[in-house]
Design an enzyme around this catalytic site. Structure first.
Site, PDB file in Angstrom:
ATOM      1  N   ASP A   1       0.868  -1.166   0.000  1.00 50.08           N
ATOM      2  CA  ASP A   1       0.000   0.000   0.000  1.00 50.08           C
ATOM      3  C   ASP A   1       0.913   1.226   0.000  1.00 50.08           C
ATOM      4  O   ASP A   1       2.077   1.154   0.411  1.00 50.08           O
ATOM      5  CB  ASP A   1      -0.955   0.005   1.201  1.00 50.08           C
TER       6      ASP A   1
HETATM    7  C1  BGC Z   1      -4.879   3.433   0.129  1.00 48.30           C
HETATM    8  C2  BGC Z   1      -4.992   2.425  -0.987  1.00 48.30           C
HETATM    9  C3  BGC Z   1      -4.834   3.109  -2.320  1.00 48.30           C
HETATM   10  C4  BGC Z   1      -3.492   3.830  -2.346  1.00 48.30           C
HETATM   11  C5  BGC Z   1      -3.208   4.546  -3.635  1.00 48.30           C
HETATM   12  C6  BGC Z   1      -3.620   4.270   0.001  1.00 48.30           C
HETATM   13  O1  BGC Z   1      -3.619   5.307   0.908  1.00 48.30           O
HETATM   14  O2  BGC Z   1      -4.901   2.782   1.371  1.00 48.30           O
HETATM   15  O3  BGC Z   1      -6.207   1.741  -0.902  1.00 48.30           O
HETATM   16  O4  BGC Z   1      -4.954   2.176  -3.336  1.00 48.30           O
HETATM   17  O5  BGC Z   1      -3.480   4.786  -1.295  1.00 48.30           O
HETATM   18  O6  BGC Z   1      -4.020   5.647  -3.775  1.00 48.30           O
END
Ligand code: BGC
Length: 779
Positions: free
Chosen positions: A272
């Site tokens: 993530d």
């Molecule tokens: C989120 C993810 C997301 C990623 C990219 C993160 O903060 O938890 O679900 O895909 O950002 O935007």
């Protein structure tokens, strides 16, 4: 006899033939294996890997921009573009910033949030969702969609519950598999998230989840496992939080042991954004592709900081110094190459479409099937009236004056909420959808008698922009709450029906990433306004827009309640179609709707948000309710109550949802009363549409283990089927299970076990209403 000239010309032909043949042969021989589509993919991967330099290998395992990683230019592998996900394709940001890129070709169709998809209880809708999203992604040049999310709904405070598929592992599993398959059928990878145990948002980078192996395997992992093993997901996203003191983006047990070894996952583990924290753990513990890292000691988001990623220079240097061989690196690169062959290097992909009619139709259909009718009691128009009728569907020949109240009637919900925020080509607001349908239905009636009006009612969040996307009508309001309430009450006096559109929104501490809700109550002055309206007009339909349940203290006084979720581009049209009866609602709740937080195990046992360790770096959140999540917990309370005790029922049980028609269940039968561990058993139950209009019912099968060596939930969902029935029609609904539906996770043996003995199949329209049961035996 051959003449001299004949001989010469023959020789020339031969020379030409051999020259051509050998150059063709050379050309074929020169097509490198990694580009030769006739060769097996694993062979192509080996070949590509053998040609890559250390720098190239290091480059492909970490980001080069906010959402892309480089391919291998020298060998012809293009960049890999990811994007959120999961409800539509997120607008482009700048290469190295979160700021909008300002494109004019990245407005998308917003599909309903995944709680709504789960509420359809219809796997065909999930397939349609995945396919439509895949086509939008293809048009936008994205090869990995960051979704779907299947974290279990453990507390109704969870800020991201709206992005997930509810509280039940079986329901989430059945819905995630076709979503993944549909998306990947377009050559776009699903990135299933957030693996695992990201069940609330508060302190998401610091929460260390303490959970039993049994709860992990029975509740929190099944949907991920199904996405991987049945859906064949090509990538998965590690969660921010920790498990056994290790971040999930590089967690030995979660990634190496469970995901890769036990489940045989052959895809890519993506961190993530900002979820990677350590080079050594990232190298050894199963992370394959690092994204979004806030660089090591440098400024967050610093330009060209990608070399400072944990899997970049630090890793390369350590390899050069002999700390690691290239064993782990090659394994990661292999997975990346496999992903390329499935996506960027796949030649026979379908074409992409953005904002096509078919995508809007899909978004509308899913929304209409997911909207849940929670209450529709008969109510008299006036005291003198003899016959009481339900308010819904609204009959405009009888209810000529309609008042719509509430900020959520005029607020765009596709903007906000965190990374799932979108830039849509269009979003039909509830008020616009309702007005349009009302006007078309009443066009032949006198405008003097038919009237639709609106009152704001309360002010919630007036910010109409998120991450640079600004939209919608102005929500600016100068009147005081007292004035807004007074206006709503005055207008309500005159109305034949009041439609209150409220609930949560996508702003901070509501249904929004990064934090949880601060309270289970409806925010702002909503309760106050509803109570005030009820005093002058009890003919109120409450439409709740949210991805979570909330306390509804006035529920007994409100005759009709509709759960409308965040349903994307076609929100207004979908809501109107249900309110006016163009569509017969058929959604069922994917979670238990508690009366108060005390009914939820996580809160009743005071486990949320956890306990800080000394130094305030890590907060331990112990899932003390164990496997008793959602209805498994409320059932347990009911069982205790039957033994003497006092327990209130939830407002609406899991799986609950009404229709404008009625269904009757007959007696369940089965093809056997005893099965061996290798056999299946099929239950058959006749279901009849006993009302006067066509509708759909979801028949749910729960399994009860009558006696077990370990405590088991009173019942667990193990099969369901949605059937569409004409008035008067009966269908024999069959539901088949095997031993796996009877098993529990034995944490001592680290395996699933089905104990022989007596079981019951409990069948009904929700977890709160079992109407027919069948006893059987596992030998
Ligand atoms: C989120 C993810 C997301 C990623 C990219 C993160 O903060 O938890 O679900 O895909 O950002 O935007």
């Amino acid at each position: 006899m051959m003449t001299k000239s004949n001989m010469i010309s023959r020789c020339i032909v031969c020379v030409v033939f051999f020259t051509l043949h050998s150059s063709l042969f050379t050309a074929l021989a020169q097509t490198p294996v990694y580009l030769d589509e006739t060769k097996p993919v694993e062979q192509r991967i080996d070949d590509a890997l053998s040609r890559m330099t250390l720098d190239e290998k290091i480059a492909v395992i970490h980001a080069q921009s906010k959402f892309s990683s480089p391919g291998v230019k020298r060998l012809g592998f293009p960049d890999l573009w990811t994007d959120d996900g999961p409800h539509g394709v997120r607008p482009d940001v700048l290469w190295d910033e979160w700021v909008q890129a300002g494109q004019t070709n990245d407005s998308c169709v917003a599909f309903p949030a995944l709680t709504c998809l789960a509420a359809t209880w219809n796997p065909a809708m999930a397939r349609l969702y995945g396919e439509s999203l895949g086509e939008e992604a293809l048009y936008r040049g994205k090869s990995v969609m960051l979704g779907p999310g299947v974290n279990i709904y453990r507390t109704p405070l969870g800020g991201r519950n709206f992005e997930y598929m509810g509280e039940d592992p079986w329901l989430a599993s059945r819905m995630v598999v076709p979503y993944v398959q549909g998306l990947q059928s377009k050559g776009v990878a699903a990135c299933v998230k957030h693996y695992a145990l990201n069940n609330d948002e508060e302190y998401r980078h610091q929460v260390n989840v303490v959970v039993s192996d049994r709860a992990l395997h029975e509740i929190y992992l099944p949907a991920f496992k199904a996405a991987v093993q049945e859906g064949g997901a090509w990538s998965i996203m590690g969660a921010y939080n920790l498990y056994k003191d290790q971040h999930n983006c590089h967690n030995d047990i979660m990634l190496n042991k469970i995901l890769k070894q036990d489940w045989g996952f052959d895809g890519v583990v993506i961190s993530d954004w900002g979820g990677c924290h350590d080079t050594d753990e990232a190298v050894r513990n199963g992370l394959d592709l690092e994204f979004g890292t806030w660089t090591d000691g440098l400024m967050m988001g610093k330009t060209n900081a990608y070399d400072s990623y944990y899997l970049a220079d630090a890793y390369k240097q350590a390899i050069k110094e002999g700390k690691y061989t290239t064993k782990e690196l090659d394994e990661k690169v292999r997975r990346l190459l496999r992903l390329y062959y499935r996506t960027t290097m796949k030649r026979n992909k379908p074409f992409g479409f953005l904002c096509s009619d078919s995508h809007y139709e899909a978004a509308l259909k899913i929304a209409q099937e997911g909207i849940v009718l929670l209450k529709n009691e008969k109510v008299k128009k006036s005291k003198g009236e003899k016959v009481a009728t339900p308010l819904l569907p609204i009959d405009v020949t009888k209810m000529k004056r309609i008042l719509v109240v509430g900020e959520n009637a005029i607020k765009m919900m596709t903007v906000g909420g965190g990374s799932s925020s979108l830039k849509v080509q269009r979003e039909i607001l509830p008020l616009d959808g309702i007005c349009a349908r009302f006007n078309s239905l009443t066009s032949h009636l006198s405008p003097l008698t038919s009237k639709i009006d609106y009152a704001r009612g309360y002010v919630g969040d007036t910010i109409q922009s998120y991450n640079g996307v600004t939209v919608g009508r102005s929500l600016y309001e100068t009147r005081s709450q007292a004035e807004l309430t007074a206006e709503a009450v005055e207008k309500a006096r005159e109305a034949d029906v009041v439609i209150f559109i409220g609930g949560l929104n996508k702003s901070n501490h509501q249904d929004c990433e990064g934090h949880d809700r601060l309270s289970y109550d409806l925010p702002y002055a909503q309760n106050e306004v509803i109570e005030a309206i009820l005093k002058v007009n009890p003919r109120l339909v409450y439409v709740n827009v949210s991805g979570n349940g909330a306390a509804l203290p006035w529920l007994d006084k409100v005759p009709a309640v509709v759960q409308a979720w965040f349903i994307g581009s076609e929100a207004g049209e979908a809501i109107a179609s249900v309110l006016f009866g163009d569509v017969n609602p058929s959604g069922k709740l994917p979670f238990t709707w508690y009366a108060s937080l005390n009914q939820c195990g996580a809160h009743a046992l005071n486990t949320y948000p956890g306990t800080w360790r000394d130094g305030h770096q890590i907060i331990d959140e112990e899932y003390k309710e164990d496997i008793f999540v959602g209805y498994r917990w409320t059932d347990r309370l009911q069982v205790k109550k039957s033994k003497g005790g006092k327990v209130e029922k939830p407002l609406f049980p899991f799986g609950y949802g009404l229709s404008y028609t009625t269904f009757q269940y007959g007696k369940v039968s089965a093809d056997k009363s005893s099965l061996t561990a290798d056999e299946q058993i099929t239950f058959i139950v006749p279901v009849t549409n006993t009302g006067s209009r066509a509708g759909a019912e979801t028949v749910q099968l729960y399994i009860r283990d009558v006696k077990s060596s370990v405590e088991r939930p009173f019942k667990e969902l193990k099969a369901f089927r949605k059937v569409f029935l004409q008035p008067g029609e009966t269908q024999m609904v069959s539901l088949t299970i095997d031993k796996s539906a009877l098993s529990f996770y034995d944490d001592k043996a680290a395996a699933w076990t089905a104990e022989s003995g007596d079981f019951e199949a409990l069948i009904g329209p929700s977890a709160g209403q079992i109407v027919t049961r069948y006893s059987f035996h596992l030998q």
